[in-house]
Design a protein around this motif. Structure first.
Motif, PDB file in Angstrom:
ATOM      1  N   LYS A  94      19.198 128.500  11.630  1.00 31.61           N
ATOM      2  CA  LYS A  94      18.203 127.528  12.082  1.00 31.61           C
ATOM      3  C   LYS A  94      18.232 127.373  13.604  1.00 31.61           C
ATOM      4  CE  LYS A  94      18.428 124.687   7.858  1.00 31.61           C
ATOM      5  NZ  LYS A  94      19.401 125.523   7.141  1.00 31.61           N
ATOM      6  N   ASN A  95      17.138 126.814  14.132  1.00 29.91           N
ATOM      7  CA  ASN A  95      17.086 126.538  15.566  1.00 29.91           C
ATOM      8  C   ASN A  95      18.233 125.617  15.976  1.00 29.91           C
ATOM      9  OD1 ASN A  95      14.875 128.006  16.541  1.00 29.91           O
ATOM     10  ND2 ASN A  95      13.426 126.488  15.788  1.00 29.91           N
ATOM     11  N   GLY A  96      18.862 125.960  17.079  1.00 26.69           N
ATOM     12  CA  GLY A  96      19.968 125.165  17.584  1.00 26.69           C
ATOM     13  C   GLY A  96      21.307 125.533  16.989  1.00 26.69           C
ATOM     14  N   GLU A  97      21.318 126.431  16.005  1.00 25.10           N
ATOM     15  CA  GLU A  97      22.575 126.813  15.356  1.00 25.10           C
ATOM     16  C   GLU A  97      23.148 128.081  15.986  1.00 25.10           C
ATOM     17  OE1 GLU A  97      22.274 125.134  10.776  1.00 25.10           O
ATOM     18  OE2 GLU A  97      21.777 127.230  11.176  1.00 25.10           O
TER      19      GLU A  97
ATOM     20  N   VAL B 249      26.246 134.894  17.372  1.00 23.65           N
ATOM     21  CA  VAL B 249      24.788 134.802  17.279  1.00 23.65           C
ATOM     22  C   VAL B 249      24.324 133.376  17.542  1.00 23.65           C
ATOM     23  CG1 VAL B 249      22.792 135.170  15.763  1.00 23.65           C
ATOM     24  CG2 VAL B 249      24.778 136.678  15.586  1.00 23.65           C
ATOM     25  N   ARG B 250      23.215 133.243  18.281  1.00 26.52           N
ATOM     26  CA  ARG B 250      22.632 131.939  18.587  1.00 26.52           C
ATOM     27  C   ARG B 250      21.129 131.993  18.344  1.00 26.52           C
ATOM     28  NH1 ARG B 250      26.367 133.663  21.714  1.00 26.52           N
ATOM     29  NH2 ARG B 250      24.903 135.002  22.823  1.00 26.52           N
ATOM     30  N   ARG B 251      20.564 130.862  17.889  1.00 28.92           N
ATOM     31  CA  ARG B 251      19.111 130.757  17.753  1.00 28.92           C
ATOM     32  C   ARG B 251      18.643 129.551  18.557  1.00 28.92           C
ATOM     33  NH1 ARG B 251      15.608 132.108  12.433  1.00 28.92           N
ATOM     34  NH2 ARG B 251      13.555 132.058  13.440  1.00 28.92           N
ATOM     35  N   THR B 252      17.783 129.809  19.535  1.00 26.77           N
ATOM     36  CA  THR B 252      17.292 128.765  20.421  1.00 26.77           C
ATOM     37  C   THR B 252      15.780 128.868  20.525  1.00 26.77           C
ATOM     38  OG1 THR B 252      19.331 128.950  21.731  1.00 26.77           O
ATOM     39  CG2 THR B 252      17.501 127.735  22.709  1.00 26.77           C
TER      40      THR B 252
ATOM     41  N   THR C  94      14.208 131.935  19.173  1.00 26.28           N
ATOM     42  CA  THR C  94      14.670 133.215  19.706  1.00 26.28           C
ATOM     43  C   THR C  94      16.139 133.427  19.381  1.00 26.28           C
ATOM     44  OG1 THR C  94      13.086 133.128  21.536  1.00 26.28           O
ATOM     45  CG2 THR C  94      14.967 134.602  21.792  1.00 26.28           C
ATOM     46  N   ILE C  95      16.456 134.599  18.838  1.00 28.51           N
ATOM     47  CA  ILE C  95      17.834 134.923  18.476  1.00 28.51           C
ATOM     48  C   ILE C  95      18.456 135.808  19.554  1.00 28.51           C
ATOM     49  CG2 ILE C  95      19.306 136.126  16.814  1.00 28.51           C
ATOM     50  CD1 ILE C  95      17.394 135.233  14.630  1.00 28.51           C
TER      51      ILE C  95
ATOM     52  N   SER D 163      16.141 137.027  11.591  1.00 32.60           N
ATOM     53  CA  SER D 163      15.119 135.999  11.363  1.00 32.60           C
ATOM     54  C   SER D 163      14.726 135.914   9.888  1.00 32.60           C
ATOM     55  CB  SER D 163      13.864 136.305  12.195  1.00 32.60           C
ATOM     56  OG  SER D 163      14.131 136.193  13.574  1.00 32.60           O
ATOM     57  N   TYR D 164      15.191 136.871   9.080  1.00 28.19           N
ATOM     58  CA  TYR D 164      14.717 136.968   7.699  1.00 28.19           C
ATOM     59  C   TYR D 164      15.817 136.965   6.648  1.00 28.19           C
ATOM     60  CZ  TYR D 164      10.708 138.492  10.425  1.00 28.19           C
ATOM     61  OH  TYR D 164       9.703 138.551  11.351  1.00 28.19           O
ATOM     62  N   VAL D 165      17.054 137.243   7.039  1.00 26.37           N
ATOM     63  CA  VAL D 165      18.143 137.295   6.052  1.00 26.37           C
ATOM     64  C   VAL D 165      19.000 136.040   6.134  1.00 26.37           C
ATOM     65  CG1 VAL D 165      18.205 139.818   6.056  1.00 26.37           C
ATOM     66  CG2 VAL D 165      19.718 138.541   7.603  1.00 26.37           C
TER      67      VAL D 165
END
Length: 219
Positions: free
Chosen positions: A97-100, A137-140, A143-144, A172-174
């Motif tokens: 998720k975003n922010g994770e 890994v980061r999602r912001t 964007t990964i 983004s999908y798994v």
């Protein structure tokens, strides 16, 4: 250390053997040759893939619930990047998720599509299968981004902790998790990565790679 040295030598020899002719080609010619090799892969006309690929669009992929049919060897083509992806198993756990952020453990096998040959693997059949490659890994804001731990096979072989852009697309999908019973599995994808979305060697020598990768959330 012997495993790392062997892996690096294996990668360098394989790359040198299949890309030396590039020295006399223009960049446009190299890209055209790469495109032809990718087409051979898609059509099932090479040693590393003898089964034709059924290509679907991103719109079809989304309409199907962001899954691919492995029984027909289906891959989604991301037109803006030239990346082809097949989701073999979406995995257990949750999509990042975003922010994770989290550590992701990877097992992979890399093939040089231009050379129609195996180049690297930490998968169970090979001598350097004792360790995973670990990504942070980061999602912001959707964007990964990611970077490798320096001890992993790909980081050691390429001399860089940069994660190929092509490796980020599936994230983004798994789902990223750790199986807790026999009914759960880690995420598993297959991807075709053009040179400009690959690692430093692939980018500089203008060759595409095919990857078979599993992703598992770290502890």
């Amino acid at each position: 250390m012997k495993k790392v040295i062997y892996a690096i030598l294996f990668a360098v020899v394989a790359i040198s053997a299949t890309t030396s002719c590039n020295d006399t080609q223009t960049y446009a010619e190299q890209k055209e040759y790469e495109r032809g090799c990718i087409n051979n892969f898609i059509n099932g006309n090479c040693k590393i893939n003898k089964r034709p690929v059924k290509v679907i669009s991103e719109a079809e992929f989304k309409a199907k619930g962001e899954v691919t049919d492995t029984s027909t060897n289906e891959y989604v083509l991301f037109a803006s990047t030239g990346i082809y992806m097949q989701i073999v198993n979406k995995g257990c756990g949750e999509i990042l998720k975003n922010g994770e952020s989290c550590d992701v453990l990877c097992r992979f096998t890399e093939y040089n599509i231009n050379g129609d040959s195996l180049t690297l693997s930490n998968e169970g059949r090979f001598v350097y299968a004792a360790t995973y490659d670990k990504m942070m890994v980061r999602r912001t804001s959707g964007t990964i981004s990611a970077s490798f731990d320096t001890s992993g096979l790909l980081a050691q072989a390429t001399g860089s902790t940069a994660v190929p852009t092509g490796w980020l697309t599936p994230l983004s999908y798994v789902k990223l998790g750790r199986p807790s019973n026999a009914d759960e599995s880690v995420a598993h994808v297959k991807i075709v990565v053009p040179h400009d979305k690959g690692h430093a060697y692939a980018t500089s020598k203008v060759y595409a790679c095919f990857y078979d990768i599993t992703f598992q959330k770290g502890l």
